[in-house]
Design a protein around this motif. Structure first.
Motif, PDB file in Angstrom:
ATOM      1  N   ASP A 126       0.776  -1.349  -0.029  1.00 46.51           N
ATOM      2  CA  ASP A 126       0.097   0.043  -0.068  1.00 46.51           C
ATOM      3  C   ASP A 126       0.682   1.368  -0.027  1.00 46.51           C
ATOM      4  O   ASP A 126       0.299   2.325  -0.423  1.00 46.51           O
ATOM      5  N   ILE A 127       2.093   1.340   0.538  1.00 42.17           N
ATOM      6  CA  ILE A 127       3.046   2.348   0.725  1.00 42.17           C
ATOM      7  C   ILE A 127       3.838   2.547  -0.526  1.00 42.17           C
ATOM      8  O   ILE A 127       4.212   3.685  -0.872  1.00 42.17           O
ATOM      9  N   GLN A 128       4.251   1.300  -0.908  1.00 38.77           N
ATOM     10  CA  GLN A 128       5.648   1.130  -2.033  1.00 38.77           C
ATOM     11  C   GLN A 128       5.020   2.139  -3.346  1.00 38.77           C
ATOM     12  O   GLN A 128       6.048   2.848  -3.712  1.00 38.77           O
ATOM     13  N   PRO A 129       3.876   2.228  -3.656  1.00 35.67           N
ATOM     14  CA  PRO A 129       3.611   3.040  -4.951  1.00 35.67           C
ATOM     15  C   PRO A 129       4.059   4.365  -4.815  1.00 35.67           C
ATOM     16  O   PRO A 129       4.290   5.331  -5.531  1.00 35.67           O
ATOM     17  N   TYR A 130       3.735   5.052  -3.607  1.00 35.46           N
ATOM     18  CA  TYR A 130       3.938   6.459  -3.148  1.00 35.46           C
ATOM     19  C   TYR A 130       5.244   6.595  -3.279  1.00 35.46           C
ATOM     20  O   TYR A 130       5.976   7.568  -3.584  1.00 35.46           O
ATOM     21  N   LEU A 131       5.999   5.649  -2.903  1.00 39.14           N
ATOM     22  CA  LEU A 131       7.787   6.052  -2.742  1.00 39.14           C
ATOM     23  C   LEU A 131       8.276   5.695  -4.279  1.00 39.14           C
ATOM     24  O   LEU A 131       9.095   6.625  -4.558  1.00 39.14           O
ATOM     25  N   ASP A 132       7.702   5.020  -5.216  1.00 43.93           N
ATOM     26  CA  ASP A 132       7.948   4.948  -6.299  1.00 43.93           C
ATOM     27  C   ASP A 132       7.761   6.266  -7.164  1.00 43.93           C
ATOM     28  O   ASP A 132       8.686   6.719  -8.120  1.00 43.93           O
ATOM     29  N   ARG A 133       6.727   6.837  -6.809  1.00 43.14           N
ATOM     30  CA  ARG A 133       6.351   7.928  -7.377  1.00 43.14           C
ATOM     31  C   ARG A 133       7.519   8.922  -7.079  1.00 43.14           C
ATOM     32  O   ARG A 133       7.741   9.927  -7.865  1.00 43.14           O
ATOM     33  N   ARG A 134       7.702   9.197  -5.792  1.00 40.21           N
ATOM     34  CA  ARG A 134       8.707  10.050  -5.468  1.00 40.21           C
ATOM     35  C   ARG A 134      10.257   9.889  -6.107  1.00 40.21           C
ATOM     36  O   ARG A 134      11.148  10.766  -5.729  1.00 40.21           O
ATOM     37  N   ARG A 135      10.434   8.590  -6.127  1.00 42.49           N
ATOM     38  CA  ARG A 135      11.847   8.099  -6.419  1.00 42.49           C
ATOM     39  C   ARG A 135      12.630   8.725  -7.471  1.00 42.49           C
ATOM     40  O   ARG A 135      12.042   9.329  -8.479  1.00 42.49           O
ATOM     41  N   PRO A 136      13.846   8.972  -7.387  1.00 39.84           N
ATOM     42  CA  PRO A 136      14.609   9.904  -8.476  1.00 39.84           C
ATOM     43  C   PRO A 136      15.094   8.817  -9.289  1.00 39.84           C
ATOM     44  O   PRO A 136      14.635   7.594  -9.564  1.00 39.84           O
ATOM     45  N   GLY A 137      15.677   9.176 -10.651  1.00 41.84           N
ATOM     46  CA  GLY A 137      16.254   8.325 -11.333  1.00 41.84           C
ATOM     47  C   GLY A 137      15.094   7.596 -12.656  1.00 41.84           C
ATOM     48  O   GLY A 137      15.566   6.791 -13.342  1.00 41.84           O
ATOM     49  N   LYS A 138      13.991   8.049 -12.576  1.00 40.75           N
ATOM     50  CA  LYS A 138      12.939   7.758 -13.482  1.00 40.75           C
ATOM     51  C   LYS A 138      12.910   8.116 -15.040  1.00 40.75           C
ATOM     52  O   LYS A 138      12.415   7.863 -16.000  1.00 40.75           O
ATOM     53  N   GLY A 139      13.725   9.254 -15.036  1.00 42.23           N
ATOM     54  CA  GLY A 139      13.907  10.017 -16.295  1.00 42.23           C
ATOM     55  C   GLY A 139      15.029  10.817 -16.466  1.00 42.23           C
ATOM     56  O   GLY A 139      15.768  11.252 -15.379  1.00 42.23           O
ATOM     57  N   PRO A 140      15.264  11.332 -17.787  1.00 43.38           N
ATOM     58  CA  PRO A 140      16.176  12.222 -18.111  1.00 43.38           C
ATOM     59  C   PRO A 140      16.163  13.389 -17.514  1.00 43.38           C
ATOM     60  O   PRO A 140      17.346  14.063 -17.359  1.00 43.38           O
ATOM     61  N   LEU A 141      15.339  13.885 -16.881  1.00 45.31           N
ATOM     62  CA  LEU A 141      15.257  15.402 -16.421  1.00 45.31           C
ATOM     63  C   LEU A 141      15.536  15.208 -14.724  1.00 45.31           C
ATOM     64  O   LEU A 141      15.117  16.047 -13.828  1.00 45.31           O
ATOM     65  N   GLU A 142      15.748  13.852 -14.308  1.00 46.15           N
ATOM     66  CA  GLU A 142      15.676  13.727 -12.837  1.00 46.15           C
ATOM     67  C   GLU A 142      17.198  13.407 -12.427  1.00 46.15           C
ATOM     68  O   GLU A 142      17.869  12.786 -12.959  1.00 46.15           O
ATOM     69  N   SER A 143      17.340  13.616 -10.939  1.00 48.09           N
ATOM     70  CA  SER A 143      18.602  12.909 -10.437  1.00 48.09           C
ATOM     71  C   SER A 143      18.921  11.736 -10.985  1.00 48.09           C
ATOM     72  O   SER A 143      17.854  10.874 -10.917  1.00 48.09           O
ATOM     73  N   ALA A 144      20.008  11.313 -11.263  1.00 44.33           N
ATOM     74  CA  ALA A 144      20.461   9.952 -11.604  1.00 44.33           C
ATOM     75  C   ALA A 144      20.521   8.833 -10.481  1.00 44.33           C
ATOM     76  O   ALA A 144      21.077   7.824 -10.669  1.00 44.33           O
ATOM     77  N   ARG A 145      20.494   9.117  -9.264  1.00 42.95           N
ATOM     78  CA  ARG A 145      20.435   8.384  -8.202  1.00 42.95           C
ATOM     79  C   ARG A 145      19.589   7.225  -8.259  1.00 42.95           C
ATOM     80  O   ARG A 145      18.520   7.498  -8.375  1.00 42.95           O
ATOM     81  N   GLN A 146      20.124   5.953  -8.141  1.00 41.79           N
ATOM     82  CA  GLN A 146      19.378   4.845  -8.409  1.00 41.79           C
ATOM     83  C   GLN A 146      19.049   4.176  -7.025  1.00 41.79           C
ATOM     84  O   GLN A 146      19.812   3.615  -6.406  1.00 41.79           O
ATOM     85  N   GLU A 147      17.669   4.096  -6.438  1.00 43.43           N
ATOM     86  CA  GLU A 147      17.401   3.718  -5.223  1.00 43.43           C
ATOM     87  C   GLU A 147      16.201   2.856  -5.343  1.00 43.43           C
ATOM     88  O   GLU A 147      15.406   3.433  -5.726  1.00 43.43           O
ATOM     89  N   PRO A 148      16.242   1.355  -4.576  1.00 45.84           N
ATOM     90  CA  PRO A 148      15.217   0.773  -5.046  1.00 45.84           C
ATOM     91  C   PRO A 148      14.072   1.322  -4.070  1.00 45.84           C
ATOM     92  O   PRO A 148      12.836   1.310  -4.394  1.00 45.84           O
ATOM     93  N   ASP A 149      14.431   1.878  -3.037  1.00 47.65           N
ATOM     94  CA  ASP A 149      13.564   2.349  -1.951  1.00 47.65           C
ATOM     95  C   ASP A 149      12.166   1.581  -1.663  1.00 47.65           C
ATOM     96  O   ASP A 149      11.367   1.938  -1.678  1.00 47.65           O
ATOM     97  N   ARG A 150      12.778   0.226  -1.216  1.00 54.11           N
ATOM     98  CA  ARG A 150      11.719  -0.601  -0.739  1.00 54.11           C
ATOM     99  C   ARG A 150      11.378  -0.470   0.560  1.00 54.11           C
ATOM    100  O   ARG A 150      12.510  -0.413   1.668  1.00 54.11           O
ATOM    101  N   VAL A 151      10.052  -0.148   0.925  1.00 50.46           N
ATOM    102  CA  VAL A 151       9.844   0.035   2.390  1.00 50.46           C
ATOM    103  C   VAL A 151       9.548  -1.217   3.236  1.00 50.46           C
ATOM    104  O   VAL A 151       8.983  -2.172   2.495  1.00 50.46           O
TER     105      VAL A 151
END
Lengths: 333, 333, 333, 333
Positions: free
Chosen positions: D38-63
């Motif tokens: 229930d929580i993970q999708p919100y973290l996924d939306r916030r996560r960096p590295g999803k596109g060329p205009l975002e920070s390239a830091r790659q974090e799985p961010d698993r809650v």
């Protein structure tokens, strides 16, 4: 309300048979050296399974610092400490799923929340105190450079006051499948005068709330305590001389503020409610049942409450020290 | 910290010999009928000068509602209550200006703030409890429709437990220019199960903090209290039957949460520290002096603490009731 | 929540047409000289009826210190300040008893509490700000010795930015039975670096909450504020040199903590909702009605918000100063 | 102060390059179904590295849920959520160890605490918002059954308001080694009337504090916001009819209390302070230096602030809902 303190704020979390127990400390001053090795000894003292008179639950109780330090020193950011649970025999509790254990919070928790984690008491388990002890260990490190030290001891168990007699009482209770209560005394030395606030924020009020907030504690007294009810003013008042107070009936606190003498607190610990002896109870449907609580339990919880009570006193004192620092704040002084 | 409570928040103010004593109550629910006549009887019970065994200070203690009601009903806005001081013989205290009275907060207040209002104890005076009683009277009105009632009584004075013996003890202390301590018991009936929070917000922790926050109180116990240290688990645990608990050793609270039984609290009250008997002390310069506290003082403060303790318990309970209301808040239930 | 602040805690009370408006300040440091004459000038600045462009309500607004000072100096005890209401033409509001005034809290208060004091807005009246200003005057006295000063001014009214044009806008609104909005800027000078806390306790977060908590305020910005949305990083970042920052686009706050530069805050003030122009509304029974709010109202509330906004900033800063004092608390530093 | 909220209290912890980031939620009602999924999708939306205009830091961010649920349902006990950090290139920051990055909290944190974790901003990093988003996801689950939904969007970047133009602005900034600011709007629908408290606890005050507490936010407005300064009362006031309000200039809040209309909030986001363009600064010794911030940074932070702002609004609303529940507490109603 799982947060304790106004300035050195500790928020604890975790259940007896959940994944982990932990605490977040917010408001710890920066610049204090802090490693896991500073905290571990306190957890070791509190840990069960160290002897034949204690619960046999075996937990390594290794603490991990998740945040709030940098290169071994506190930064002022919140300090998160966790301890993973290991030896969870949740199966021990299956038979208790629908039963309310007498003397426990089972019935009241159900009344409050409408549901509960029955495994080992869940959040109401004594295992929660592990988080308090971890936080208290940090508090002790903050107090040490100020010269404040805290020491607790058992002074009575089931009427016995000598060490051998105390051990005999605990052994006898264990052998009878029963348990016994006791009294713990905690003393803080080196505390400066002026800590605590008048009215509702009195230092003794904070201590009383902190101590009564430990599970199984049914009474708290400071200095003469209940004995004060049998004294006259001439006996109770501590005379003041050029060399300081000549007695300490007050237990180190007057008008809610520390006097600079030792702070002396005693707490009454009830017998462990989990006993093998058969007791009457009801199940969740209200049907009358009998219960015998097996599992792994201490026949007297007082020894394991000693480090917890020390840590609660440490938390109250460090909080008061930080509060008092504000009086050196802005103003025409 | 002159504020008590999280939801029903009472902030008291005022000194013994200042212009007024009062309280602001923030968080009182709207729609409760409230007039000055509802509060006055509580102040009258607490008022000194009603008999030969009490302080002779004569104060009408008339309460005035300054805000928070409209057409005799609370609106949800803060309720300010004030009582003007009248019978201020500040001159009685001139001789004490530079002396620290043993057993009082004089020394500790000076250590904390670097200055103090010496007239009758200033803010540390028992007169502050007047504001608590005014707030407690409002709390009692909030609790009444829920069927909760609170009653206190003296159960011991200087070892005596019968009414005549108690009176004799107080009289003897007065005649000797001395004072005596006692024990007060307060009971709340009609309290629902489920009040209080686990861990630090336990109902008994809140009660302990509230009671120990009353000046002169040196001990607090719930149910069996210190007696629990001498019991076995089989004796202490209250059996549960289909008809409810068959005993109340717990004093109405298990795991920090109310059981629905009577809540039973006892507090130890020390002897009034103001005595005519000559005591050793020092002045503000640290020079040794002798002191005999004249003024108008109760030889035993326990009787006047009874309504204060009742009111503190009322404040804790109304606060817990409001806290508990949140569990009927939003969510999938 | 009628209490503002964590350390310098102000609890306000009182309704527009009740007996009195006041505030209790808990946490003011001891030793600050404080007389009624120190507070009165701030109330005089805020007072209505000073000119033709303001509400004609005539209130002397004389403040009385009820507690917390001794011989003209604060003692550390709570400071209670009250102002009795005088010129209460409650009759002006009889016609509004059952009507919801558009733009006011009438409808929402009724929805929240189920009842309300309709006389002049009761607790929601701008008259409540009098208590904030009284508290703010005490805060200003605490800040002065630290070299911190606060100054507010109107920078825009209904699009006009010059003084004469502003006055013309207000006059025109008044003559049309209407009202106009404006923008107020408040600047704090002399503030040390290091105030405020990271994360939720940011200094700008506290300021934003304090300012938005003033009735009629609809927006808050710090430094470049909404203008920052149109800048690049190279333009927005303030370069740091050996002589300090060379610009102040940040408005004196970075990462929620003061930089030592001027703190610059702007707030958007909506037009006074009480206007003579006929508006559509409903009565308490939901029946559609027309309303024209007579009474005595300011055609532009921005000028009278200036001292209120200054005082709210003073309250935030004194609170932060006291919080920061804790970092000089106990520890190995 | 790393705790947000009065009733639904979230305490966050963790540094950008520490072991983990997390939050403890205290006060979540029991009985709400809650899984990591229930929580993970919100973290996924916030996560960096999803596109060329975002920070390239790659974090799985698993809650991971550590506590507070039992068999997939909240119990009323504190909910601890943690996310382990993985892609920590602390080495990227070695060159910055002794430098203060312009526009960042480096200088102010050093001024406050006397030391700091320089790796990626430590506690002041935007990575802290991950914990807020995790908590907000739980808040959203509490609000959903009440029919409350929250939606944010970018409405302006560097002056551009159309999607393509916005993307072009961000791309241009990135290519220039610079960054740009923007405006985010968040709307809550389905909110009942009556939330929020008068005076200091106003709903808009809470929202303003919550939003300004997000790093990089320099302004907050509700409804017409700063535009209200240019309106007349006749334009600003929302008429009330039998069918409800006919406009929403107020943005859903009047007198600090929700009207039942949509709550509309806009926030100004400053340009990301970390830019490659060379800037002037000083080192910790006060020596003038030049700095170019490499690392992995978003050229415009506004898109990633959208879910954070939604979550902060969710936290404010769930807190207000729980507070309001108390008005259905005890009393004669």
């Amino acid at each position: 309300m799982n947060t304790f303190g106004r300035n050195f704020r500790c928020t604890t979390f975790g259940e007896s048979h959940g994944k982990a127990v932990g605490v977040v400390i917010d408001g710890c001053p920066p610049g204090i050296s802090l490693m896991e090795a500073d905290i571990q000894p306190y957890l070791d003292r509190r840990r069960p399974g160290k002897g034949p008179l204690e619960s046999a639950r075996q937990e390594p109780d290794r603490v991990e610092i998740l945040s709030g330090t940098f290169e071994g020193v506190t930064t002022g950011a919140p300090i998160a400490l966790i301890v993973r649970n290991r030896d969870q025999r949740s199966g021990d509790y299956d038979a208790l799923r629908d039963l309310f254990r007498p003397g426990h919070a089972d019935y009241t928790w159900q009344a409050k929340y409408g549901l509960r984690d029955h495994r080992g008491g869940g959040r109401t388990s004594g295992r929660e105190t592990l988080a308090r002890v971890a936080a208290g260990a940090v508090a002790v490190r903050c107090l040490a450079p100020c010269g404040i030290a805290i020491q607790g001891r058992i002074i009575e168990v089931h009427g016995a006051t000598e060490l051998e007699a105390i051990e005999a009482e605990i052994r006898a209770a264990r052998d009878a499948g029963d348990s016994v209560g006791g009294i713990v005394e905690v003393t803080a030395t080196g505390c400066p005068a002026g800590l605590g606030d008048p009215v509702f924020g009195k230092l003794d009020a904070a201590i009383a709330g902190a101590m009564m907030g430990i599970g199984a504690v049914k009474g708290v007294e400071i200095g003469e305590g209940f004995g004060a009810a049998r004294l006259s003013g001439g006996e109770m008042n501590d005379p003041i001389t050029a060399g300081g107070f000549t007695s300490n009936h007050a237990g180190g606190i007057l008008g809610g503020i520390s006097t600079g003498q030792d702070i002396v607190v005693r707490i009454a610990v009830k017998p462990t409610p989990s006993i093998q002896r058969v007791q009457k109870t009801v199940d969740i449907a209200g049907k009358e049942r009998e219960i015998s609580v097996a599992g792994r339990h201490d026949p007297c919880i007082a020894p394991r409450i000693v480090p917890v009570a020390e840590c609660m006193l440490a938390l109250v004192l460090v909080d008061s020290m930080l509060e008092q620092a504000k009086y050196r704040g802005p103003g025409e002084r």
